[in-house]
Design an enzyme around this catalytic site. Structure first.
Site, PDB file in Angstrom:
ATOM      1  N   ASP A 267      28.958  57.985 -10.617  1.00  0.00           N
ATOM      2  CA  ASP A 267      27.605  58.024 -11.134  1.00  0.00           C
ATOM      3  C   ASP A 267      27.695  59.172 -12.231  1.00  0.00           C
ATOM      4  O   ASP A 267      26.538  59.216 -13.033  1.00  0.00           O
ATOM      5  CB  ASP A 267      26.364  58.149 -10.210  1.00  0.00           C
TER       6      ASP A 267
ATOM      7  N   CYS B 101      21.298  47.734 -12.224  1.00  0.00           N
ATOM      8  CA  CYS B 101      22.277  48.142 -13.493  1.00  0.00           C
ATOM      9  C   CYS B 101      23.449  47.217 -13.405  1.00  0.00           C
ATOM     10  O   CYS B 101      24.334  47.331 -12.160  1.00  0.00           O
ATOM     11  CB  CYS B 101      22.431  49.473 -13.209  1.00  0.00           C
TER      12      CYS B 101
ATOM     13  N   LYS C 249      17.880  59.352  -5.125  1.00  0.00           N
ATOM     14  CA  LYS C 249      17.310  57.795  -5.286  1.00  0.00           C
ATOM     15  C   LYS C 249      18.435  56.939  -4.197  1.00  0.00           C
ATOM     16  O   LYS C 249      17.724  55.838  -3.716  1.00  0.00           O
ATOM     17  CB  LYS C 249      17.875  57.607  -6.776  1.00  0.00           C
ATOM     18  N   ASN C 250      19.474  57.359  -4.372  1.00  0.00           N
ATOM     19  CA  ASN C 250      20.273  56.415  -3.478  1.00  0.00           C
ATOM     20  C   ASN C 250      20.106  56.302  -2.034  1.00  0.00           C
ATOM     21  O   ASN C 250      20.869  55.495  -1.223  1.00  0.00           O
ATOM     22  CB  ASN C 250      21.793  56.525  -3.920  1.00  0.00           C
TER      23      ASN C 250
ATOM     24  N   ARG D 276      29.433  43.310  -9.547  1.00  0.00           N
ATOM     25  CA  ARG D 276      29.703  44.357  -8.423  1.00  0.00           C
ATOM     26  C   ARG D 276      29.543  43.409  -7.218  1.00  0.00           C
ATOM     27  O   ARG D 276      28.333  43.139  -6.612  1.00  0.00           O
ATOM     28  CB  ARG D 276      28.489  45.423  -8.320  1.00  0.00           C
TER      29      ARG D 276
ATOM     30  N   ARG E 255      14.432  54.071 -13.806  1.00  0.00           N
ATOM     31  CA  ARG E 255      14.626  53.723 -12.409  1.00  0.00           C
ATOM     32  C   ARG E 255      15.207  54.808 -11.708  1.00  0.00           C
ATOM     33  O   ARG E 255      14.934  54.766 -10.480  1.00  0.00           O
ATOM     34  CB  ARG E 255      16.008  52.719 -12.729  1.00  0.00           C
TER      35      ARG E 255
HETATM   36  N1  EPU Z   1      32.733  46.536  -3.871  1.00  0.00           N
HETATM   37  C1  EPU Z   1      33.283  45.282  -3.509  1.00  0.00           C
HETATM   38  N2  EPU Z   1      32.918  44.548  -2.572  1.00  0.00           N
HETATM   39  C2  EPU Z   1      31.876  45.008  -1.998  1.00  0.00           C
HETATM   40  C3  EPU Z   1      31.238  46.102  -2.308  1.00  0.00           C
HETATM   41  C4  EPU Z   1      31.624  46.879  -3.148  1.00  0.00           C
HETATM   42  O1  EPU Z   1      34.635  44.830  -3.828  1.00  0.00           O
HETATM   43  O2  EPU Z   1      31.207  43.960  -1.242  1.00  0.00           O
HETATM   44  C5  EPU Z   1      33.357  47.462  -4.671  1.00  0.00           C
HETATM   45  C6  EPU Z   1      32.585  47.679  -5.896  1.00  0.00           C
HETATM   46  O3  EPU Z   1      32.952  46.598  -6.849  1.00  0.00           O
HETATM   47  C7  EPU Z   1      32.999  49.188  -6.302  1.00  0.00           C
HETATM   48  C8  EPU Z   1      33.424  49.916  -5.136  1.00  0.00           C
HETATM   49  O4  EPU Z   1      33.364  48.629  -4.105  1.00  0.00           O
HETATM   50  O5  EPU Z   1      34.128  48.837  -7.215  1.00  0.00           O
HETATM   51  C9  EPU Z   1      32.262  50.802  -4.693  1.00  0.00           C
HETATM   52  O6  EPU Z   1      30.957  49.875  -4.529  1.00  0.00           O
HETATM   53  P1  EPU Z   1      29.767  50.492  -3.610  1.00  0.00           P
HETATM   54  O7  EPU Z   1      29.717  49.222  -2.766  1.00  0.00           O
HETATM   55  O8  EPU Z   1      30.133  51.726  -2.838  1.00  0.00           O
HETATM   56  O9  EPU Z   1      28.789  50.660  -4.577  1.00  0.00           O
HETATM   57  P2  EPU Z   1      27.145  50.277  -4.376  1.00  0.00           P
HETATM   58  O10 EPU Z   1      26.911  50.456  -2.906  1.00  0.00           O
HETATM   59  O11 EPU Z   1      26.851  48.908  -4.675  1.00  0.00           O
HETATM   60  C10 EPU Z   1      26.330  52.745  -4.719  1.00  0.00           C
HETATM   61  C11 EPU Z   1      25.288  53.554  -5.642  1.00  0.00           C
HETATM   62  C12 EPU Z   1      25.959  53.372  -7.081  1.00  0.00           C
HETATM   63  C13 EPU Z   1      27.146  54.173  -6.988  1.00  0.00           C
HETATM   64  C14 EPU Z   1      28.066  53.456  -5.865  1.00  0.00           C
HETATM   65  C15 EPU Z   1      29.467  54.119  -5.826  1.00  0.00           C
HETATM   66  C16 EPU Z   1      23.422  52.955  -4.461  1.00  0.00           C
HETATM   67  C17 EPU Z   1      22.013  51.995  -4.608  1.00  0.00           C
HETATM   68  N3  EPU Z   1      23.956  52.608  -5.463  1.00  0.00           N
HETATM   69  O12 EPU Z   1      26.344  51.380  -5.161  1.00  0.00           O
HETATM   70  O13 EPU Z   1      24.881  54.190  -7.796  1.00  0.00           O
HETATM   71  O14 EPU Z   1      27.708  54.017  -8.330  1.00  0.00           O
HETATM   72  O15 EPU Z   1      27.634  53.491  -4.461  1.00  0.00           O
HETATM   73  O16 EPU Z   1      29.238  55.571  -5.528  1.00  0.00           O
HETATM   74  O17 EPU Z   1      23.545  53.509  -3.518  1.00  0.00           O
HETATM   75  C18 EPU Z   1      23.790  54.698  -9.756  1.00  0.00           C
HETATM   76  O18 EPU Z   1      22.947  55.578  -9.000  1.00  0.00           O
HETATM   77  O19 EPU Z   1      23.585  54.747 -11.046  1.00  0.00           O
HETATM   78  C19 EPU Z   1      24.851  53.742  -9.077  1.00  0.00           C
HETATM   79  C20 EPU Z   1      25.020  52.670  -9.844  1.00  0.00           C
END
Ligand code: EPU
Length: 417
Positions: free
Chosen positions: A304, A116, A22-23, A121, A396
């Site tokens: 996750d 979610c 998915k991601n 975030r 989702r």
């Molecule tokens: N963060 C910041 N600033 C940013 C971006 C992130 O402070 O600009 C912080 C976040 O708050 C968090 C950490 O950095 O504490 C990691 O966030 P990341 O940006 O890596 O997460 P994401 O890209 O929004 C993806 C996955 C998530 C998964 C996270 C961590 C996708 C679409 N989503 O989210 O997946 O939990 O990486 O591995 O790729 C899920 O599949 O259920 C899911 C939530």
């Protein structure tokens, strides 16, 4: 609206096929916007986030065809159309439209991503990256307006190793003038998958999967065919479910290397694991040791899988500790597990879990992985039917969850409400 009903107490057995990630999918689909001819994506999961992204690309003027697990995207006639709300609110990963539209058209206007919301975030690192590449970013009545007359390569140090920011910067920088270097980049397998697609489209990206990624911008990108990597979170969810139900399950179409942190933790608890080239066999045992689990960025234990793991730890002897170093408060599932008789206390970013038998209850999934945790919890209940609402979250991200579980011997079904 639907709910899921789970009549547990049956060990999972047989073989489950894992779908594409998915991601990865939610980044690869918008990445196709950068091409000027047809991109074919194979091994796509059949989940609602993918369907939403297909609708978004169509709304932007793309030609999208879908059959089984393949999507053909022709982005030739696409335009950068303001996407204020609606579809972009449906999924978190709509933030990838920013990098993709910026790279192709020099402009993106999109509403704040939804998806979610287990905790706030932020996307400050994405914005920092776009600005470093020469874009101006403003908030216009709740929509992000990102504009660049010309994107120029830059050195960008990420304050946090964000998956989303790393991918978004790769998308935009692929079409920037000159060299972009991302330092402290995220190393998740999905990042390598996106870089593989972009390189097949003609980009010049090196170092994906390490903390330093170098992107030499190119004038244009072209179509290609790409097969998505297996979903390590879906695979992990089934591994945990197999252990929790004391089953014997073969998880097929996985990359065992991606599962190492989970495999090691399950073995430490006493679960038997056999690894093959593209599959993993999980053999459950009557009793498990408690464990100390720390969710970290890759290659650490995946955040996750933190919630599904909590359900398994309720089945271990003694007191376990589950700490999430990625998200500080991803514990919305805990009150629901408490309703099922779990003994869990949240302290700061940790859940302290005492082993106990669970009972059936009416519970609500508040996000995708919370939903997976509740399904696993329901599968362990020996008497009674667990009713899970919030199924739309589960849909989702988990492809054919009910059908797959039924094939493995579980009694799970959907009911309209
Ligand atoms: N963060 C910041 N600033 C940013 C971006 C992130 O402070 O600009 C912080 C976040 O708050 C968090 C950490 O950095 O504490 C990691 O966030 P990341 O940006 O890596 O997460 P994401 O890209 O929004 C993806 C996955 C998530 C998964 C996270 C961590 C996708 C679409 N989503 O989210 O997946 O939990 O990486 O591995 O790729 C899920 O599949 O259920 C899911 C939530």
């Amino acid at each position: 609206m639907e709910k899921l009903l789970v009549s547990g107490g049956r060990p999972l057995h047989g073989t489950v096929q894992i779908s594409g990630a998915k991601n990865s999918a939610v980044a690869l689909i918008p990445a196709a916007i950068l091409a000027e001819s047809e991109v074919v994506l194979d091994n796509l999961p059949n989940i609602s986030d993918v369907a939403t992204y297909a609708e978004i690309l169509t709304e932007l003027g793309g030609d999208v065809e879908r059959s089984d697990s393949t999507m053909i995207i022709n982005p030739k006639d696409m335009i950068s159309f303001p996407m204020h709300n609606g579809l972009v609110k449906k999924l978190r990963a709509s933030y990838y439209l920013m990098g993709a539209l910026l790279g192709r058209f020099g402009e993106a206007i999109i509403g704040m991503p939804g998806g979610c919301s287990f905790e706030p975030r932020p996307i400050d690192q994405h914005i920092k990256g776009f600005e470093a590449l020469g874009a101006t970013v403003s908030n216009d009545h709740g929509s992000m307006h990102i504009y660049a007359k010309e994107l120029r390569g830059a050195k960008i140090y990420l304050d946090v190793s964000s998956v989303g920011a790393t991918i978004n910067i790769m998308l935009a920088a692929s079409r920037a003038k000159g060299l972009t270097v991302i330092e402290n980049a995220a190393k998740e397998p999905e990042i390598i998958d996106v870089a593989t697609l972009l390189n097949a489209m003609g980009a010049k990206i090196k170092g994906a999967g390490t903390e330093t990624i170098r992107i030499e911008g190119v004038e244009s990108l072209h179509g290609c065919r790409h097969s998505i990597i297996p979903d390590r979170i879906q695979a992990g969810t089934y591994m945990i479910a197999a252990a929790a139900t004391r089953g014997d399950l073969i998880i097929d179409n996985v990359i065992p290397k991606h599962m190492e942190a989970l495999t090691a933790k399950l073995e430490e608890m006493g679960v038997e694991i056999q690894e093959f080239d593209e599959s993993i066999r999980v053999i459950g045992k009557p009793q498990y040791e408690h464990a100390d689990v720390k969710a970290l960025i890759y290659p650490g234990f995946a955040t996750d899988l933190q919630s599904p793991m909590a359900s398994l730890l309720t089945q271990a002897q003694g007191v376990s500790m589950l700490t999430d170093y990625v998200y500080s408060n991803r514990f919305k599932y805990v009150p629901e597990l408490l309703r099922m008789g779990a003994k869990i206390r949240v302290e700061g970013r940790s859940a302290i879990i005492e082993g106990s038998k669970l009972n059936a209850a009416k519970v609500r999934a508040s996000d995708l992985r919370a939903g997976a945790a509740l399904v696993i919890a329901g599968l362990t209940v020996e008497n009674g039917i667990t009713e899970i609402s919030g199924v739309e979250y589960i849909d989702r991200g988990y492809d054919q969850l009910v059908e797959k579980l039924q094939q493995l011997g579980a009694e799970v079904w959907r009911q309209s409400v």
